[in-house]
Write a protein that holds these residues in place. Structure first.
Motif: not given
Length: 307
Positions: A10-12, A40-43, A52-57, A59-60
């Protein structure tokens, strides 16, 4: 309670993720526990969840918080299920065994409710953070939609103004032409009476020529059918300036559906926008017709039919 699977993948995407809200089963007293979000990774084709906006950190951290909540509830739910099965499996005539199983059930039930509430309370800050980003993303999406609508209205207004300027220009009797015959071929010079000419060869051609509008000019040139056609550069440049940078070639094409240098039919143009215009060339092409050319500025080919 569903688990978040494959959390390592899962990643942005474009700095956004898709979040789906879920609720654990109601507590035994009928109250509802804290909902949680599967991340979930956005499609682009996914319309089921929230953006939702977020950084990889971030998101984790969201994924780990949901996993911790789900794991705590799953573990105590397994205990509760086992205790319930234990009560049901003890024969009712074995008084002490049934009483002990019921006591175990009551103890696990209390721990279940306490564990679920504590896990929900621990997850609340993450839940609030995700909701904040969901609504912030909605606000940004609404702002983008309003900006796009404003740009479309502005482009429509500019397009309407351009059409109005083109129609007004087409009605003005400012154009003139003259034909010079050289042996077996002829040259048609097209100019404007109200602006200085850019070619000395137009000087003599201007004298005594009628002033016509664009429709009359077009008909005259079609009737003459010259071998070569030369549009005066200054006339085209001034026309482009009056059309606020829209080229004369585009104006002619929108008015008559054809190329101004060959009179051949062309498909309709897409509407001009501030991002895609042909303002670099005042004529929308060469000032002379045809595909070849001499150093004198004239080109052979001229009117190849098609009108």
């Amino acid at each position: 309670m569903p688990r978040q699977q494959g959390q390592e993948s899962v990643s942005p995407r474009d700095h956004r993720v898709s979040v789906h809200q879920h609720w654990p089963d109601s507590l035994l007293d009928g109250t509802g526990p804290e909902p949680f979000f599967l991340v979930e990774t956005w499609r682009p084709d996914d319309n089921a969840g929230y953006l939702a906006s977020c950084t990889p950190e971030t998101c984790r951290r969201w994924v780990e918080a949901a996993l911790a909540y789900a794991a705590a509830v799953d573990a105590v739910s397994a205990e509760l299920t086992a205790a319930h099965q234990g009560v049901g499996s003890v024969p009712r005539w074995t008084y002490f065994a049934a009483r002990r199983a019921l006591h175990d059930w009551e103890r696990v039930r209390e721990r279940y409710e306490q564990t679920v509430r504590e896990a929900g309370e621990a997850y609340q800050p993450t839940s609030r953070e995700i909701w904040h980003e969901v609504w912030a993303e909605r606000d940004r999406a609404g702002l983008r939609a309003r900006e796009e609508a404003r740009e479309k209205r502005e482009e429509a207004r500019e397009e309407a103004q351009a059409r109005r300027r083109a129609a007004e220009l087409a009605e003005r009797p400012i154009w003139g032409w003259s034909v010079v015959t050289r042996k077996k071929w002829s040259i048609a010079y097209v100019f404007r009476h109200d602006v200085p000419h850019s070619d000395e060869r137009v000087s003599a051609a201007r004298q005594g020529r009628p002033c016509v509008n664009l429709q009359e000019l077009r008909q005259a040139l079609k009737d003459l059918h010259p071998d070569r056609l030369h549009w005066d550069d200054t006339a085209l440049a001034e026309t482009g300036r009056e059309l606020d940078g829209v080229s004369f070639g585009r104006c002619w094409r929108e008015l008559f559906g054809e190329d101004h240098s060959t009179f051949t039919s062309l498909p309709p143009l897409p509407p001009p926008t501030r991002r895609t215009t042909d303002r670099g060339n005042p004529s929308g092409g060469s000032a002379t017709s045809g595909t070849g050319g001499h150093g004198s500025g004239f080109s052979y080919g001229g009117f190849g039919g098609g009108y």
